[in-house]
Motif scaffolding. Structure first.
Motif, PDB file in Angstrom:
ATOM      1  N   ALA A  84       0.800  -1.239   0.021  1.00 12.82           N
ATOM      2  CA  ALA A  84       0.090  -0.030  -0.004  1.00 12.82           C
ATOM      3  C   ALA A  84       0.755   1.205   0.057  1.00 12.82           C
ATOM      4  N   VAL A  85       0.303   2.293  -0.795  1.00 12.21           N
ATOM      5  CA  VAL A  85       0.942   3.640  -0.680  1.00 12.21           C
ATOM      6  C   VAL A  85      -0.021   4.527  -0.258  1.00 12.21           C
ATOM      7  N   PRO A  86       0.189   5.250   1.012  1.00 11.92           N
ATOM      8  CA  PRO A  86      -0.945   6.134   1.479  1.00 11.92           C
ATOM      9  C   PRO A  86      -1.305   7.288   0.576  1.00 11.92           C
ATOM     10  N   GLY A  87      -2.643   7.381   0.402  1.00 10.71           N
ATOM     11  CA  GLY A  87      -3.087   8.636  -0.437  1.00 10.71           C
ATOM     12  C   GLY A  87      -3.068   8.222  -2.078  1.00 10.71           C
ATOM     13  N   ILE A  88      -2.692   6.880  -2.473  1.00  8.35           N
ATOM     14  CA  ILE A  88      -2.524   6.805  -3.885  1.00  8.35           C
ATOM     15  C   ILE A  88      -3.716   6.903  -4.522  1.00  8.35           C
ATOM     16  N   MET A  89      -4.862   6.371  -4.027  1.00  7.27           N
ATOM     17  CA  MET A  89      -6.141   6.538  -4.474  1.00  7.27           C
ATOM     18  C   MET A  89      -6.769   7.954  -5.092  1.00  7.27           C
ATOM     19  N   ALA A  90      -5.992   8.927  -4.637  1.00  7.88           N
ATOM     20  CA  ALA A  90      -6.452  10.222  -4.975  1.00  7.88           C
ATOM     21  C   ALA A  90      -5.724  10.579  -6.307  1.00  7.88           C
ATOM     22  N   PHE A  91      -4.799   9.757  -6.855  1.00  2.04           N
ATOM     23  CA  PHE A  91      -3.918   9.765  -8.081  1.00  2.04           C
ATOM     24  C   PHE A  91      -4.586   9.034  -9.200  1.00  2.04           C
ATOM     25  N   GLY A  92      -5.040   7.773  -8.834  1.00  8.97           N
ATOM     26  CA  GLY A  92      -5.374   6.933  -9.946  1.00  8.97           C
ATOM     27  C   GLY A  92      -5.545   5.385  -9.325  1.00  8.97           C
ATOM     28  N   GLU A  93      -5.836   4.401 -10.303  1.00  6.29           N
ATOM     29  CA  GLU A  93      -5.894   2.908  -9.780  1.00  6.29           C
ATOM     30  C   GLU A  93      -4.531   2.354 -10.221  1.00  6.29           C
ATOM     31  N   PHE A  94      -4.516   1.083  -9.947  1.00  8.59           N
ATOM     32  CA  PHE A  94      -3.176   0.525 -10.289  1.00  8.59           C
ATOM     33  C   PHE A  94      -2.722   0.547 -11.899  1.00  8.59           C
ATOM     34  N   TRP A  95      -3.833   0.248 -12.608  1.00  8.69           N
ATOM     35  CA  TRP A  95      -3.373   0.441 -14.120  1.00  8.69           C
ATOM     36  C   TRP A  95      -3.009   1.960 -14.366  1.00  8.69           C
ATOM     37  N   ASP A  96      -3.284   2.874 -13.545  1.00  8.51           N
ATOM     38  CA  ASP A  96      -2.732   4.192 -13.832  1.00  8.51           C
ATOM     39  C   ASP A  96      -1.053   4.417 -13.454  1.00  8.51           C
ATOM     40  N   VAL A  97      -0.760   3.545 -12.445  1.00 10.44           N
ATOM     41  CA  VAL A  97       0.602   3.390 -12.240  1.00 10.44           C
ATOM     42  C   VAL A  97       1.300   2.598 -13.182  1.00 10.44           C
TER      43      VAL A  97
END
Length: 230
Positions: free
Chosen positions: A131-144
């Motif tokens: 988990a990366v804290p706050g990552i859902m504010a930027f996108g989903e796993f496919w965005d990574v």
């Protein structure tokens, strides 16, 4: 060997200099749960210590991989133009994040690990140490994973893997396919299923890697020819 987990040996046989790191928090004994607070779970111990220091486990692991690449790239016998990274399970998640962050990784293969952060039913799809804290504010796993484009990325899954539901895998694959096609490199991303469980699948991995190596060499050759054109 029965589950194709000797990927470093396979890589060496395919002509790579292969490094099999003891990944921090995943390999036993790297961040040991000394006091039994986390039921002997090294990855949970690593995750909690990282949070207290203001860092994430996956961030520390990506940092480790980048330092390994730094070291290996300086060796005289290494041609670092085609860096391949692969991993299964947590190693696959690390491969995706590392390739997203470091453009030196030209080919990435994630096994039994590519799925959304959160399923449509609300279930968290990845282990907490990823988990990366706050990552859902930027996108989903496919965005990574989309940050890997235009480089080559392969996601392999076993249909009998109890940790990944195929409908959620398919949803994540579609999200990434849109990104690769928008970048006009749709052929550089591939997803494949095998009729098995939570493991590596050499018969699906190496043909894609071979194709990717050929494409990368052709692109380099084209660049050389273009640079000679007056």
């Amino acid at each position: 060997e029965e589950e194709d987990r000797d990927v470093a040996v396979q890589a060496a046989r395919h002509g790579f200099l292969a490094i099999a790191p003891a990944t921090r928090g995943l390999a036993r004994g790297c961040v040991t749960d000394l006091f039994g607070r986390f039921d002997g779970s090294d990855c949970t111990s690593h995750f909690m210590h990282g949070l207290l220091a203001g860092r994430s486990s996956i961030g520390e692991r990506v940092w480790d991989m980048q330092r390994i690449i730094d070291w290996a790239s300086e060796l005289e016998e290494v041609d670092s133009r085609d860096i391949l990274m692969m991993g299964n399970s947590g190693g696959g998640v690390l491969t995706t994040f590392a390739a997203a962050c470091d453009t030196r990784i030209g080919i990435a293969m994630a096994s039994c690990s590519y799925s959304p952060f959160v399923g449509l039913n609300g279930k968290i799809q990845h282990h907490h140490c990823n988990a990366v804290p706050g990552i859902m504010a930027f996108g989903e796993f496919w965005d990574v994973a989309g940050l890997i484009a235009p480089r080559h990325f392969l996601a392999v899954h076993g249909r009998k893997d109890p940790l990944k539901a195929t409908d959620e895998v398919d949803r994540a694959v579609e999200g990434l396919r849109v990104i690769y096609e928008t970048a006009e490199v749709g052929r550089h991303f591939r997803q494949a299923y095998a009729d098995g469980g939570h493991r590596f699948y050499s018969d699906l991995m190496w043909p894609f890697i071979g194709d990717a190596m050929e494409v990368r060499e052709k692109l380099r050759q084209h660049a050389r020819e273009s640079s000679r054109t007056p």
